[in-house]
Design a protein around this motif. Structure first.
Motif, PDB file in Angstrom:
ATOM      1  N   GLY A 301      23.186  57.563  28.296  1.00  0.00           N
ATOM      2  CA  GLY A 301      22.000  58.332  28.272  1.00  0.00           C
ATOM      3  C   GLY A 301      21.275  58.159  29.395  1.00  0.00           C
ATOM      4  N   PHE A 302      21.340  56.799  29.854  1.00  0.00           N
ATOM      5  CA  PHE A 302      20.792  56.493  31.013  1.00  0.00           C
ATOM      6  C   PHE A 302      21.229  57.115  32.393  1.00  0.00           C
ATOM      7  CE2 PHE A 302      20.218  53.667  34.879  1.00  0.00           C
ATOM      8  CZ  PHE A 302      18.795  53.675  34.793  1.00  0.00           C
ATOM      9  N   ILE A 303      22.648  57.399  32.592  1.00  0.00           N
ATOM     10  CA  ILE A 303      23.191  58.221  33.598  1.00  0.00           C
ATOM     11  C   ILE A 303      22.854  59.481  33.460  1.00  0.00           C
ATOM     12  CG2 ILE A 303      25.279  58.857  34.468  1.00  0.00           C
ATOM     13  CD1 ILE A 303      26.497  56.021  33.373  1.00  0.00           C
ATOM     14  N   LEU A 304      22.895  60.139  32.664  1.00  0.00           N
ATOM     15  CA  LEU A 304      22.711  61.557  32.263  1.00  0.00           C
ATOM     16  C   LEU A 304      21.194  61.937  32.300  1.00  0.00           C
ATOM     17  CD1 LEU A 304      24.925  62.268  29.116  1.00  0.00           C
ATOM     18  CD2 LEU A 304      25.803  62.739  31.718  1.00  0.00           C
ATOM     19  N   THR A 305      20.382  61.228  32.047  1.00  0.00           N
ATOM     20  CA  THR A 305      18.993  61.690  31.999  1.00  0.00           C
ATOM     21  C   THR A 305      18.225  61.116  33.382  1.00  0.00           C
ATOM     22  OG1 THR A 305      18.226  59.628  30.862  1.00  0.00           O
ATOM     23  CG2 THR A 305      18.690  61.563  29.429  1.00  0.00           C
ATOM     24  N   VAL A 306      18.873  60.467  34.211  1.00  0.00           N
ATOM     25  CA  VAL A 306      18.154  59.976  35.311  1.00  0.00           C
ATOM     26  C   VAL A 306      16.870  59.496  35.390  1.00  0.00           C
ATOM     27  CG1 VAL A 306      18.244  60.520  37.892  1.00  0.00           C
ATOM     28  CG2 VAL A 306      19.650  61.971  36.395  1.00  0.00           C
ATOM     29  N   LYS A 307      16.733  58.524  34.559  1.00  0.00           N
ATOM     30  CA  LYS A 307      15.523  58.035  34.084  1.00  0.00           C
ATOM     31  C   LYS A 307      15.017  57.222  35.479  1.00  0.00           C
ATOM     32  CE  LYS A 307      14.551  59.390  30.072  1.00  0.00           C
ATOM     33  NZ  LYS A 307      13.490  60.438  29.953  1.00  0.00           N
ATOM     34  N   ASP A 308      15.847  56.274  36.042  1.00  0.00           N
ATOM     35  CA  ASP A 308      15.360  55.322  37.145  1.00  0.00           C
ATOM     36  C   ASP A 308      15.544  56.245  38.462  1.00  0.00           C
ATOM     37  OD1 ASP A 308      15.346  53.554  39.372  1.00  0.00           O
ATOM     38  OD2 ASP A 308      16.125  52.062  37.878  1.00  0.00           O
ATOM     39  N   LEU A 309      14.202  56.454  39.029  1.00  0.00           N
ATOM     40  CA  LEU A 309      14.273  57.319  40.278  1.00  0.00           C
ATOM     41  C   LEU A 309      13.943  56.538  41.516  1.00  0.00           C
ATOM     42  CD1 LEU A 309      11.849  60.001  38.882  1.00  0.00           C
ATOM     43  CD2 LEU A 309      14.246  59.903  39.041  1.00  0.00           C
ATOM     44  N   SER A 310      14.434  55.192  41.686  1.00  0.00           N
ATOM     45  CA  SER A 310      14.471  54.198  42.907  1.00  0.00           C
ATOM     46  C   SER A 310      15.401  54.944  43.729  1.00  0.00           C
ATOM     47  CB  SER A 310      14.872  52.899  42.394  1.00  0.00           C
ATOM     48  OG  SER A 310      16.059  52.948  41.772  1.00  0.00           O
ATOM     49  N   PRO A 311      15.224  54.811  44.979  1.00  0.00           N
ATOM     50  CA  PRO A 311      15.886  55.625  45.945  1.00  0.00           C
ATOM     51  C   PRO A 311      17.336  54.879  46.075  1.00  0.00           C
ATOM     52  CG  PRO A 311      13.793  54.650  46.827  1.00  0.00           C
ATOM     53  CD  PRO A 311      13.842  54.487  45.722  1.00  0.00           C
ATOM     54  N   ASN A 312      18.147  55.846  46.353  1.00  0.00           N
ATOM     55  CA  ASN A 312      19.613  55.750  46.535  1.00  0.00           C
ATOM     56  C   ASN A 312      20.188  56.676  47.379  1.00  0.00           C
ATOM     57  OD1 ASN A 312      20.422  58.027  45.019  1.00  0.00           O
ATOM     58  ND2 ASN A 312      19.924  56.749  43.344  1.00  0.00           N
ATOM     59  N   ILE A 313      21.449  56.720  47.812  1.00  0.00           N
ATOM     60  CA  ILE A 313      21.917  57.541  48.736  1.00  0.00           C
ATOM     61  C   ILE A 313      22.424  58.978  48.229  1.00  0.00           C
ATOM     62  CG2 ILE A 313      23.049  55.618  50.198  1.00  0.00           C
ATOM     63  CD1 ILE A 313      25.753  56.282  48.656  1.00  0.00           C
ATOM     64  N   GLY A 314      22.150  59.179  46.957  1.00  0.00           N
ATOM     65  CA  GLY A 314      22.287  60.414  46.117  1.00  0.00           C
ATOM     66  C   GLY A 314      20.938  61.424  46.427  1.00  0.00           C
ATOM     67  N   VAL A 315      21.238  62.526  45.821  1.00  0.00           N
ATOM     68  CA  VAL A 315      19.871  63.612  46.157  1.00  0.00           C
ATOM     69  C   VAL A 315      19.197  63.601  44.573  1.00  0.00           C
ATOM     70  CG1 VAL A 315      21.289  64.680  47.984  1.00  0.00           C
ATOM     71  CG2 VAL A 315      21.413  65.500  45.493  1.00  0.00           C
ATOM     72  N   LEU A 316      19.847  63.139  43.584  1.00  0.00           N
ATOM     73  CA  LEU A 316      19.122  63.425  42.236  1.00  0.00           C
ATOM     74  C   LEU A 316      17.612  62.558  42.177  1.00  0.00           C
ATOM     75  CD1 LEU A 316      22.059  64.728  41.640  1.00  0.00           C
ATOM     76  CD2 LEU A 316      21.641  63.813  39.334  1.00  0.00           C
ATOM     77  N   TRP A 317      17.722  61.423  42.674  1.00  0.00           N
ATOM     78  CA  TRP A 317      16.171  60.561  42.568  1.00  0.00           C
ATOM     79  C   TRP A 317      15.269  61.433  43.386  1.00  0.00           C
ATOM     80  CZ3 TRP A 317      13.588  58.900  46.554  1.00  0.00           C
ATOM     81  CH2 TRP A 317      14.074  58.842  47.800  1.00  0.00           C
ATOM     82  N   TYR A 318      15.415  61.935  44.580  1.00  0.00           N
ATOM     83  CA  TYR A 318      14.562  62.550  45.176  1.00  0.00           C
ATOM     84  C   TYR A 318      14.060  63.989  44.637  1.00  0.00           C
ATOM     85  CZ  TYR A 318      11.720  64.692  49.006  1.00  0.00           C
ATOM     86  OH  TYR A 318      11.034  65.443  49.719  1.00  0.00           O
ATOM     87  N   PHE A 319      15.068  64.639  44.256  1.00  0.00           N
ATOM     88  CA  PHE A 319      14.838  65.949  43.658  1.00  0.00           C
ATOM     89  C   PHE A 319      14.196  65.825  42.382  1.00  0.00           C
ATOM     90  CE2 PHE A 319      15.666  69.455  40.795  1.00  0.00           C
ATOM     91  CZ  PHE A 319      15.665  70.607  41.739  1.00  0.00           C
ATOM     92  N   PHE A 320      14.334  64.836  41.430  1.00  0.00           N
ATOM     93  CA  PHE A 320      13.757  64.701  40.139  1.00  0.00           C
ATOM     94  C   PHE A 320      12.317  63.954  40.429  1.00  0.00           C
ATOM     95  CE2 PHE A 320      18.065  65.597  38.571  1.00  0.00           C
ATOM     96  CZ  PHE A 320      17.673  66.655  37.810  1.00  0.00           C
ATOM     97  N   ALA A 321      12.241  63.320  41.559  1.00  0.00           N
ATOM     98  CA  ALA A 321      10.876  62.747  41.613  1.00  0.00           C
ATOM     99  C   ALA A 321       9.848  63.880  41.964  1.00  0.00           C
ATOM    100  CB  ALA A 321      11.066  61.902  42.889  1.00  0.00           C
ATOM    101  N   GLU A 322      10.452  65.062  42.426  1.00  0.00           N
ATOM    102  CA  GLU A 322       9.618  66.068  43.120  1.00  0.00           C
ATOM    103  C   GLU A 322       9.272  67.502  42.155  1.00  0.00           C
ATOM    104  OE1 GLU A 322       7.643  66.023  46.073  1.00  0.00           O
ATOM    105  OE2 GLU A 322       8.419  63.991  46.507  1.00  0.00           O
TER     106      GLU A 322
END
Length: 382
Positions: A301-322
């Motif tokens: 569930g944690f993987i699919l919902t992307v709850k942690d938005l700490s920076p990484n080399i992917g694009v999902l954290w930035y997209f879902f932060a915005e």
């Protein structure tokens, strides 16, 4: 000539082991400076799913008779707590036990390289048989030892070295992914199922490898497609009008069109057995902390919902932060289904190259996964 060939192969063998041992020595040397390098805290190296520091927190909570998923630190498999947890107890307040962690990660990297080498050699032999069946045995003698090269590329890949010295669980996940492909390429269904189940349990995304694994078990190793065999021309040596070539051509075509359902059925039977074992062990481990439902929620569930938005080399954290919260569920579906949309077309186009198909799946997953790190491209690059 035979003696020269044997001496040359021995020198190549010795050269491989020298370079392999040198890569292990480099990892040992760098591990002594791991605290100065501070790679374990880098977002490019460790993710919320693979960080050993987070695993040590989860193990510490479990030792206090609390759920390891309390708070928002640990999101890995409870089985890792039983295996890797004890090596983190010495320095649980200041960080993981680094030398204890190396004892797991360096063998994982070395085992992965050996499995890559064995898989590469199997591919070489399969390719050589096809060339010999077409009357091109001389070309097979000129083939470079791709298995040795791929293994050394993996061992000396800077991403692989950084992941090992950075002390995260990625090398273990990579080892099981490679183990699954090795078992499938050699036709060992129990081994292929074991590697696939454990890799999927640890990271979820290796689930897509079920298609190349089935193709490897069903059709065998890579073979030229039927169209290539029917229109094959090499200068003046072989022609489609040649009588001998016409007789040789039928053998590879039959091999590529036959499918072994027996090994595929055995794979699914063993996969069911391994999944049952894993779920039973996880249920026992999580018996007092919410059971399997809590594990699924805190891991997959944690993987699919992307709850942690700490920076990484992917694009999902930035997209879902915005993105606006109102559109969050929609874009979660879009990003995750994007991987699934590519599975079937690629499988249809590359069904005669299952190993290359696995490489493509791994590359796509490493780009589009929720919490990527530099360790994931290292497998696909090898």
């Amino acid at each position: 000539m035979e003696e020269k060939t044997e001496n040359g192969s021995k020198r190549k063998e010795l050269g491989f082991w020298k370079w392999a041992m040198a890569s292990v020595a480099l990892r040992i040397i760098l591990s002594f400076f791991s605290q100065n390098l501070n790679l374990s805290s880098r977002p490019e190296v460790s993710t919320p799913l693979t960080s050993l520091q987070r695993l040590s927190e989860g193990y510490w909570l479990k030792q206090l008779s609390m759920s390891p998923y309390s708070g928002s630190m640990f999101h890995g498999s409870p089985l890792l707590l039983s295996i890797l947890g004890p090596v983190t107890t010495k320095n649980v307040l200041t960080g993981p036990c680094y030398m204890g962690g190396v004892t797991f990660y360096m063998p994982s990297d070395f085992s992965s390289a050996i499995l890559i080498r064995a898989t590469g050699r199997s591919l070489e032999m399969a390719h050589g048989r096809h060339l010999k069946s077409l009357g091109l045995g001389k070309l097979f003698e000129e083939i470079l030892p791709s298995g040795d090269i791929a293994a050394l590329v993996y061992l000396w890949n800077p991403f692989t070295i950084v992941s090992c010295v950075g002390f995260n669980t990625s090398p273990i996940e990579n080892m099981f992914v490679i183990l699954s492909l090795f078992g499938a390429s050699t036709g060992i269904a129990p081994l292929a199922a074991f590697g696939w189940v454990i890799a999927s349990h640890l990271s979820l995304y290796p689930l897509v490898l079920v298609i190349p694994v089935i193709l490897l078990l069903g059709y065998g190793l890579d073979a030229p497609p039927n169209k290539l065999l029917s229109h094959f021309h090499v200068g003046d040596e072989i022609s489609t009008d040649h009588v001998e070539y016409q007789s040789l051509k039928n053998k590879p075509v039959e091999e590529t069109t036959s499918f072994s359902w027996k090994r595929v059925i055995a794979f699914f039977m063993w996969a069911f057995i391994w999944i049952s074992y894993v779920l039973i062990l996880c249920a026992i481990s999580m018996k007092e902390y919410g059971g399997l439902a809590e594990m699924f929620k805190r891991t997959y569930g944690f993987i699919l919902t992307v709850k942690d938005l700490s920076p990484n080399i992917g694009v999902l954290w930035y997209f879902f932060a915005e993105v606006f919260e109102y559109f969050r569920n929609f874009f979660l579906i879009v990003f995750h289904v994007n991987i699934l949309f590519m599975i079937l077309p690629l499988a249809i186009r590359l069904n005669h190259r299952p190993c290359f198909l696995a490489f493509v799946y791994l590359a796509i997953s490493s780009i589009l996964k929720s919490y990527p790190s530099v360790s994931y491209p290292s497998v696909s690059n090898s």
